[in-house]
Design an enzyme around this catalytic site. Structure first.
Site, mmCIF file in Angstrom:
data_model
loop_
_atom_site.group_PDB
_atom_site.id
_atom_site.type_symbol
_atom_site.label_atom_id
_atom_site.label_comp_id
_atom_site.label_asym_id
_atom_site.label_seq_id
_atom_site.Cartn_x
_atom_site.Cartn_y
_atom_site.Cartn_z
ATOM 1 N N VAL A 1 3.835 1.562 -1.326
ATOM 2 C CA VAL A 1 4.384 1.708 -2.674
ATOM 3 C C VAL A 1 3.338 2.300 -3.613
ATOM 4 C CG1 VAL A 1 5.257 0.429 -4.681
ATOM 5 C CG2 VAL A 1 6.058 -0.148 -2.378
ATOM 6 N N THR A 2 2.098 1.836 -3.489
ATOM 7 C CA THR A 2 1.009 2.370 -4.307
ATOM 8 C C THR A 2 0.842 3.871 -4.090
ATOM 9 O OG1 THR A 2 -0.160 0.253 -4.168
ATOM 10 C CG2 THR A 2 -1.442 2.160 -4.854
ATOM 11 N N ASP B 47 -4.852 4.581 -9.517
ATOM 12 C CA ASP B 47 -4.539 4.573 -10.946
ATOM 13 C C ASP B 47 -5.321 5.667 -11.665
ATOM 14 O OD1 ASP B 47 -2.756 2.503 -10.788
ATOM 15 O OD2 ASP B 47 -4.112 0.971 -11.586
ATOM 16 N N ASP C 51 2.950 0.585 -10.030
ATOM 17 C CA ASP C 51 1.711 -0.148 -10.267
ATOM 18 C C ASP C 51 1.981 -1.643 -10.415
ATOM 19 O OD1 ASP C 51 -1.104 -0.262 -10.731
ATOM 20 O OD2 ASP C 51 -0.675 -0.589 -12.849
ATOM 21 N N ASP D 99 0.828 -1.215 0.000
ATOM 22 C CA ASP D 99 0.000 0.000 0.000
ATOM 23 C C ASP D 99 0.858 1.258 0.000
ATOM 24 O OD1 ASP D 99 -2.189 -1.616 0.015
ATOM 25 O OD2 ASP D 99 -2.774 -1.200 2.092
#
Length: 238
Positions: free
Chosen positions: A31-32, A91, A66, A29
């Site tokens: 990293v997202t 995204d 992603d 999460d």
């Protein structure tokens, strides 16, 4: 289309990096979220100033998050509805930042309202293309169509040609700045075609489901009628 051929390659390339992050205690999460913030910074800081080369460099450094977050989740052996929701939502935010940054350039120093409108169409149509699939699946339809231009294609076409067009302002390469308008028109037309493909597919699948339900209901009514006729036949005992 690009997902099919590129994802396996980048998965192999990024797996060691994903494993390193996990050893460092970084969560998928995180990293997202960091990836999305990086893309937004590159798009909304550099693009409105016409710095398409450096903006694309920054965005590219973060856009692979992603794939990294999903790779990390697979290595951990777990996936969650929350993670899938967060990834999909952010995204859309990242995509909006990319096209929003370009639109700000054309609305300001780029001084081209037609290309600003085309860019806004790319932004809106990309969101709607994603929505059609999500909405179709939410009502029980498979939406079994890839489409001409999906998210991967939209990003690759836009970022590659935006980065190349930036060579004109950054390195003085003449005439190459036209690549960004070309990218926007290609993405706009491709997104419109993809939207049409998905709408037609959902309409067909919905009709097929309705027809199947009607046949099932008719068969059920016929079976019930036959059972009732049997029960009412003279001389037959219960």
């Amino acid at each position: 289309m690009l997902n099919k051929y590129a994802r396996a390659f980048f998965t192999r390339v990024l797996t060691p990096f994903a494993a390193l992050l996990l050893r460092r205690g970084v969560s998928p999460d995180a990293v997202t979220l960091v990836g999305t913030l990086g893309v937004m910074a590159g798009a909304l800081v550099f693009y409105p100033q016409g710095e398409f080369f450096w903006g694309t460099v920054v965005i590219t450094l973060f856009v692979f998050s992603d794939m990294v977050d999903g790779n990390m989740a697979r290595q951990l052996g777990r996936s969650s509805r929350w993670g899938a929701f967060l990834d999909s939502t952010l995204d859309r935010v990242a995509d909006a930042a990319v096209f929003g940054g370009i639109a700000l350039w054309y609305a300001g120093r780029g001084d081209d309202l037609v290309l600003c409108a085309v860019t806004l169409f790319c932004l809106a149509s990309g969101q709607v293309v994603s929505y059609t699939k999500a909405r179709g699946e939410s009502i029980g339809l498979p939406v079994d169509v890839n489409g001409l231009v999906e998210r991967a294609e939209r990003l690759v076409i836009t970022l590659v040609l935006a980065g190349l067009s930036g060579f004109e302002a950054t390195f003085g390469v003449p005439y190459i700045g036209v690549l960004l308008p070309v990218a926007l028109w290609v993405v706009a037309v491709g997104s419109a075609v993809t939207l049409g493909q998905r709408v037609v597919t959902v309409r067909r699948e919905a009709a097929e489901v309705a027809e199947a339900e009607e046949r099932k209901a008719a068969a059920g009514d016929a079976a019930a009628g036959a059972a009732q006729d049997e029960a009412e036949e003279p001389g037959r005992t219960a």
